[in-house]
Scaffold this motif. Structure first.
Motif, PDB file in Angstrom:
ATOM      1  N   LEU A 285      53.122   5.014  31.689  1.00 37.20           N
ATOM      2  CA  LEU A 285      51.761   5.256  32.174  1.00 37.20           C
ATOM      3  C   LEU A 285      51.730   6.378  33.207  1.00 37.20           C
ATOM      4  O   LEU A 285      50.733   7.109  33.307  1.00 37.20           O
ATOM      5  N   ALA A 286      52.815   6.527  33.971  1.00 43.01           N
ATOM      6  CA  ALA A 286      52.887   7.660  34.895  1.00 43.01           C
ATOM      7  C   ALA A 286      53.036   8.967  34.126  1.00 43.01           C
ATOM      8  O   ALA A 286      52.520  10.011  34.523  1.00 43.01           O
ATOM      9  N   ARG A 287      53.711   8.899  32.999  1.00 40.62           N
ATOM     10  CA  ARG A 287      53.938  10.094  32.174  1.00 40.62           C
ATOM     11  C   ARG A 287      52.682  10.479  31.383  1.00 40.62           C
ATOM     12  O   ARG A 287      52.465  11.645  31.066  1.00 40.62           O
ATOM     13  N   TYR A 288      51.868   9.478  31.074  1.00 40.21           N
ATOM     14  CA  TYR A 288      50.650   9.707  30.296  1.00 40.21           C
ATOM     15  C   TYR A 288      49.455   9.196  31.107  1.00 40.21           C
ATOM     16  O   TYR A 288      48.914   8.116  30.830  1.00 40.21           O
ATOM     17  N   LEU A 421      47.897  -2.058  38.150  1.00 37.40           N
ATOM     18  CA  LEU A 421      47.092  -0.857  37.914  1.00 37.40           C
ATOM     19  C   LEU A 421      45.719  -0.941  38.569  1.00 37.40           C
ATOM     20  O   LEU A 421      45.101   0.085  38.869  1.00 37.40           O
ATOM     21  N   ARG A 422      45.231  -2.146  38.809  1.00 34.08           N
ATOM     22  CA  ARG A 422      43.976  -2.290  39.546  1.00 34.08           C
ATOM     23  C   ARG A 422      44.145  -1.822  40.993  1.00 34.08           C
ATOM     24  O   ARG A 422      43.195  -1.311  41.596  1.00 34.08           O
ATOM     25  N   SER A 423      45.355  -1.950  41.532  1.00 34.53           N
ATOM     26  CA  SER A 423      45.573  -1.647  42.948  1.00 34.53           C
ATOM     27  C   SER A 423      46.249  -0.315  43.210  1.00 34.53           C
ATOM     28  O   SER A 423      46.047   0.279  44.271  1.00 34.53           O
ATOM     29  N   PHE A 424      47.068   0.180  42.253  1.00 30.75           N
ATOM     30  CA  PHE A 424      47.887   1.353  42.541  1.00 30.75           C
ATOM     31  C   PHE A 424      47.777   2.408  41.445  1.00 30.75           C
ATOM     32  O   PHE A 424      47.492   2.111  40.287  1.00 30.75           O
ATOM     33  N   ARG A 425      48.046   3.638  41.844  1.00 30.67           N
ATOM     34  CA  ARG A 425      48.220   4.743  40.910  1.00 30.67           C
ATOM     35  C   ARG A 425      49.707   5.112  40.903  1.00 30.67           C
ATOM     36  O   ARG A 425      50.339   5.207  41.955  1.00 30.67           O
ATOM     37  N   PHE A 426      50.252   5.341  39.705  1.00 31.65           N
ATOM     38  CA  PHE A 426      51.668   5.670  39.545  1.00 31.65           C
ATOM     39  C   PHE A 426      51.788   7.089  38.997  1.00 31.65           C
ATOM     40  O   PHE A 426      51.147   7.425  38.003  1.00 31.65           O
ATOM     41  N   GLU A 427      52.633   7.908  39.641  1.00 29.86           N
ATOM     42  CA  GLU A 427      52.777   9.304  39.242  1.00 29.86           C
ATOM     43  C   GLU A 427      54.242   9.621  38.967  1.00 29.86           C
ATOM     44  O   GLU A 427      55.140   9.179  39.695  1.00 29.86           O
ATOM     45  N   ARG A 428      54.455  10.380  37.909  1.00 30.09           N
ATOM     46  CA  ARG A 428      55.800  10.834  37.553  1.00 30.09           C
ATOM     47  C   ARG A 428      56.311  11.820  38.601  1.00 30.09           C
ATOM     48  O   ARG A 428      55.560  12.628  39.133  1.00 30.09           O
ATOM     49  N   ALA A 444      67.145   1.791  33.230  1.00 30.70           N
ATOM     50  CA  ALA A 444      67.345   3.212  33.495  1.00 30.70           C
ATOM     51  C   ALA A 444      68.687   3.409  34.172  1.00 30.70           C
ATOM     52  O   ALA A 444      69.069   2.629  35.050  1.00 30.70           O
ATOM     53  N   LYS A 445      69.391   4.442  33.757  1.00 23.40           N
ATOM     54  CA  LYS A 445      70.744   4.675  34.260  1.00 23.40           C
ATOM     55  C   LYS A 445      70.785   4.722  35.783  1.00 23.40           C
ATOM     56  O   LYS A 445      71.666   4.134  36.406  1.00 23.40           O
ATOM     57  N   ASP A 446      69.832   5.417  36.389  1.00 26.58           N
ATOM     58  CA  ASP A 446      69.801   5.542  37.852  1.00 26.58           C
ATOM     59  C   ASP A 446      68.485   5.034  38.431  1.00 26.58           C
ATOM     60  O   ASP A 446      68.051   5.486  39.489  1.00 26.58           O
ATOM     61  N   GLY A 447      67.853   4.083  37.757  1.00 24.68           N
ATOM     62  CA  GLY A 447      66.604   3.539  38.249  1.00 24.68           C
ATOM     63  C   GLY A 447      65.395   4.353  37.795  1.00 24.68           C
ATOM     64  O   GLY A 447      65.515   5.443  37.239  1.00 24.68           O
ATOM     65  N   ILE A 448      64.219   3.790  38.034  1.00 21.03           N
ATOM     66  CA  ILE A 448      62.948   4.461  37.709  1.00 21.03           C
ATOM     67  C   ILE A 448      62.214   4.694  39.023  1.00 21.03           C
ATOM     68  O   ILE A 448      61.795   3.741  39.693  1.00 21.03           O
ATOM     69  N   ARG A 449      62.089   5.940  39.384  1.00 22.89           N
ATOM     70  CA  ARG A 449      61.378   6.292  40.618  1.00 22.89           C
ATOM     71  C   ARG A 449      60.040   6.944  40.276  1.00 22.89           C
ATOM     72  O   ARG A 449      59.999   7.911  39.502  1.00 22.89           O
ATOM     73  N   LEU A 450      58.979   6.411  40.868  1.00 24.64           N
ATOM     74  CA  LEU A 450      57.638   6.955  40.690  1.00 24.64           C
ATOM     75  C   LEU A 450      56.969   7.076  42.050  1.00 24.64           C
ATOM     76  O   LEU A 450      57.322   6.364  42.996  1.00 24.64           O
ATOM     77  N   ARG A 451      55.998   7.964  42.135  1.00 26.69           N
ATOM     78  CA  ARG A 451      55.174   8.028  43.335  1.00 26.69           C
ATOM     79  C   ARG A 451      54.033   7.037  43.188  1.00 26.69           C
ATOM     80  O   ARG A 451      53.366   6.960  42.155  1.00 26.69           O
ATOM     81  N   VAL A 452      53.810   6.266  44.230  1.00 31.17           N
ATOM     82  CA  VAL A 452      52.828   5.188  44.193  1.00 31.17           C
ATOM     83  C   VAL A 452      51.821   5.393  45.322  1.00 31.17           C
ATOM     84  O   VAL A 452      52.200   5.688  46.453  1.00 31.17           O
ATOM     85  N   SER A 453      50.547   5.237  44.990  1.00 30.10           N
ATOM     86  CA  SER A 453      49.508   5.309  46.009  1.00 30.10           C
ATOM     87  C   SER A 453      48.445   4.266  45.692  1.00 30.10           C
ATOM     88  O   SER A 453      48.329   3.789  44.561  1.00 30.10           O
ATOM     89  N   ARG A 454      47.663   3.932  46.699  1.00 34.41           N
ATOM     90  CA  ARG A 454      46.583   2.967  46.477  1.00 34.41           C
ATOM     91  C   ARG A 454      45.443   3.618  45.700  1.00 34.41           C
ATOM     92  O   ARG A 454      45.177   4.802  45.856  1.00 34.41           O
ATOM     93  N   ARG A 455      44.776   2.830  44.875  1.00 29.22           N
ATOM     94  CA  ARG A 455      43.579   3.331  44.179  1.00 29.22           C
ATOM     95  C   ARG A 455      42.375   3.251  45.121  1.00 29.22           C
ATOM     96  O   ARG A 455      42.215   2.283  45.821  1.00 29.22           O
TER      97      ARG A 455
END
Length: 455
Positions: A285-288, A421-428, A444-455
């Motif tokens: 969802l962060a990718r799309y 998803l009601r509370s946060f936005r996820f960005e690649r 994921a080999k080294d984890g999944i890191r995304l940028r997270v912010s409040r909606r």
């Protein structure tokens, strides 16, 4: 950026047995050649046994649905997991397995899902609160796999033992499991070389230690619940339901030790697999982001209190969660054993041969799926998608040995995804895409890191 989500690189078509064994122990996904995404069947030869991957729906149905008792689970996989799972329903076969399922299955019937829903909702609220701590202003990087492991473990403890993960013993089990999960490959030496029963099975010292610690803690929780049941003050949760259910054929119930084995697999299957699926769903969802916006809009209509009816209204969220399960099935391969001589696609399969069914490859089989490597949640409403969902979509296995908690997992995954998803936005994070590998599940080999912010 490619519009296709990542998958691991395939190995060369020809490598030595020892190179293959090393690749397999490190990551069973990249150990496979690219041609398996197109093949209906493939044979792997070692000096000790033959292994056949079946990737054609008719053969998969033969093994999983038509004749499951003729293709029991292979001990070659069980050897690697037995220190933690003991004699659990995940590893047993024959009459032992049938008895275990007769006792376990009633706890996961449709009506019980409604009963466990408030506990799932509470775990979702706790996850939102935990992830929201300190989130102010610009989006902040966050390790998503770790957060989803925490949330999924909380669901299991609340629904199984009526304990939030903040409870001391629940937190200790979770901590030990985090230490266990990346020390144990799916297969160990016994998967490749037949070992006499008296020889060590090749488990790492750390794996044995953490498995002992987890089982000791689960034993403590199970014994406490047994005492509560006898005293008549046990909560009405999944553990109580399973421990008070008698086998309809024999009248017997699980002993404490048998229940420890089952709780171990409930925690592994219910926590590890859900965490894997949720982590990949959020990455997709962060990718799309256009799909993320659609789901956030759908989630904005969630009520403020637990209402089981809401699950049926989260249609887009369910489509996305299914697509995450297709692209990144938590259990990438299942191994069965032929108990008698067989003929598959005019090829002789000897008794004792290993039969591998790979959701990872079946879900990306390029003869079956339109756009097999693409992210397309709308596919489930096309003719091709509907056909493939019936014939080539098995994230929870299929047939008699299909996961008893499949319905539970679908409700949990869709609900938690919507609440997040009601509370946060996820960005690649540009240049930091995860690479899928198989540990106990597809992670994921080294984890999944995304940028997270409040909606």
């Amino acid at each position: 950026m490619s519009d296709l989500p990542p998958k691991p690189p395939a190995r060369a078509d020809r490598v030595s047995l020892w190179r293959y064994m090393r690749l397999f122990r490190e990551d069973i996904l990249s150990a496979q050649p690219a041609r398996l995404y197109h093949a209906w069947m493939a044979e792997f030869r070692t000096p000790f046994f033959r292994s056949y991957m079946v990737n054609e729906p008719a053969l998969v149905d033969e093994v999983l649905k038509a004749r499951p008792m003729d293709f029991p689970k292979s001990d070659r996989v069980g050897e690697g997991l037995r220190p933690l799972l003991g004699n659990s329903v995940f590893l047993t076969n024959g009459e032992t397995w049938k008895r275990q399922r007769r006792i376990i299955d009633p706890a996961f019937e449709g009506g019980r899902l409604r009963d466990t829903f408030p506990a799932m909702w509470a775990a979702g609220e706790a996850a939102v609160a935990r992830m929201g701590e300190g989130l102010q202003g610009p989006a902040a990087p966050m390790e998503i796999e770790e957060e989803m492991s925490h949330a999924a473990a909380d669901v299991i403890f609340r629904t199984l033992f009526s304990l939030p993960i903040e409870a001391d013993i629940a937190g200790r089990v979770f901590h030990e499991f985090r230490a266990y999960q990346r020390t144990q490959p799916i297969l160990n030496a016994a998967a490749f070389v037949p070992l006499p029963r008296w020889l060590p099975r090749g488990h790492r010292a750390k794996t044995r230690e953490t498995a002992r610690n987890i089982r000791a803690l689960i034993t403590q929780m199970t014994a406490t619940r047994m005492a509560e049941i006898e005293a008549g003050n046990a909560p009405d949760d999944l553990a109580t339901k399973i421990m008070t259910t008698a086998d309809p054929e024999t009248g017997e119930r699980f002993t404490t030790q048998e229940m420890v084995d089952q709780v171990a697999i409930f925690f592994l299957a219910g926590h590890e697999t859900s965490a894997s699926a949720l982590g990949w769903a959020l990455y997709l969802l962060a990718r799309y982001p256009e799909w993320q916006d659609k789901l956030a809009q759908e989630a904005s209509r969630l009520p403020d209190v637990a209402d089981f009816a809401v699950v049926s209204r989260l249609k887009l969220t369910r489509d996305v969660f299914r697509e995450a399960l297709r692209l990144y099935p938590p259990v990438p391969m299942m191994v069965r054993e032929a108990t008698c001589p067989e003929t598959f696609r005019k090829r002789a399969v000897k008794r004792g041969s290993q039969v591998v069914i790979s959701p990872w490859h079946l879900h990306r089989q390029d003869r079956l799926w339109d756009n097999p490597d693409g992210f397309d949640p709308g596919r489930w409403h096309t003719d091709n998608g509907k056909t493939c969902m019936r014939e080539a979509f098995i994230p929870f296995s299929a047939g008699a040995r299909g996961c008893t908690g499949a319905g539970f997992a679908m409700v949990e995954g869709v609900l938690l995804l919507a609440m997040l998803l009601r509370s946060f936005r996820f960005e690649r994070i540009e240049g930091d895409d995860p690479v899928p590998v198989a540990y106990l599940t597809v992670r994921a080999k080294d984890g999944i890191r995304l940028r997270v912010s409040r909606r």
